[in-house]
Write a protein that holds these residues in place. Sequence first.
Motif: not given
Length: 352
Positions: A36-38, A78-79, A112-114, A119-120
Motif C-alpha cells: 500500500a505504501l509503494s 523507489l516506489g 493501509f491504503n486508505l 496522510f500522504f
Amino acid sequence: PGSRSLQNWSLYRSEMASQGLMLGVLMTLAGAALLALSMVTQRYALAHPSSETKFWGRQCSSVPVAGVLVPRYVLWFLGLVVYGGANALKVVALQYGPQSILASVFSTLLIFNLVFARFFLAEPITGRKLGGAVVILVGAVLCVLGAPSDVRTDFDVAAWSSLFMDYGAAFFAITCLLVVAGLWLTCYIEGRYQWGGQTGLPVRRNHQLMTFYPAALGLDEALADLLIKGWTAMLGHTSSFSSPIFYVAVLLWILASFGSAFWFMRVVFRRYEATVALPVEYGTLNAATVLTGLLFYKEHVYMNRQQLTLVLLGAAIIVLGILLGREPEPESKPDAGLEEGKDQAEPIESEV
C-alpha cells in the motif's frame, strides 16, 4: 505404543502446520502494508505537480519530498523497490499456507491504503471507500476462518506439470488470454488518448476505465502469483534445473511481473487516485487468486464442505466490497465530447 506414537506425530505435524500458517498470515500482513505504501508513493510521483530541476546535469521533472525536490522517476522507481520488497514477503508467505487464503489476507492492504493515501496524498476518505474497505476486510476474515492447515505447498516439476491436467490447463490459458487482451486494450487506449496532465477521455469512458484499468493490473498480478508459487516451490528440487518447464515458468513470471511494474501500474496510478484504483486492483487479484488456488492448485481437495463454503463466501463478499466502494458515475452531457474529461484528473497538491 505404536498407535500412540503415530497419534503424537500427527498432533505434532498439525501444530507445526498451524504455526506455519500463522507465520504466513503475519508476513502477508507486513507485505500488504508495504505494498500500500509503494502504490501511494508511485501515485504521488506520477501525479503530483512538478517543477523543473537539474539532476546529474540534466533538466528533469521533480516533485517535493520533505522540502527537497526529487526527480519524478527516481521517486517512482523507489516506489517500485518497495513494491518488490512487499511481493518478496508475499512470495515467502506462500510457502507457509494456501494461496487462496493468504490472497484474501492480503486484501487488508486496502485499509493501509486508505490511511496512507489520506496522510500522504490528502485523498478524501468517503463513506463509499471506507464501507467498501470494511466489507472487503470481512470477506478476508471469512477466508482465513476457512483455511485448511495441511494444504500442499511443495511441488517438483512432475507434480506442478500434473496441475495442467483436467481443467488446470484451461484455467491457465484463459488467464493468459485475458491478461494479453488487457495489455492490448490499455496500449490502444493510451495511444489514442494520451496523458497530458489530464485524462483526455470523455467522462463516461473515463469512469468505465476507472474499473477496467485496475482490474487488468490485478489479473496480470494474479498470473504472476500463480507462476511464482510454482517455480519457487520447484527450487527445492535439484531435478527442476534440468527441466525446460521450470525455465518457462520463470520466463512467463518475468514477463507478467514486468508488465505489472513497468506498464500497468504506471498508467493506472498516473490516471486514478490510489483509494479509487487499489480496491478494484486487489479485489480482482484476490478473486482471481482464490480461483487459482481452488481450481489450478486443487486446494479444494484439502477442504471440507464448511471450509470451502467460508472461502467462497469470503471471496464473494470481497467482490461485493469492490462494487460498494466504487465511486458513482458522474453526470455528463450527451454532446460534451472530450471536453468532459478535463475535470477528471486533479493534481495532488499535498507535499510528503
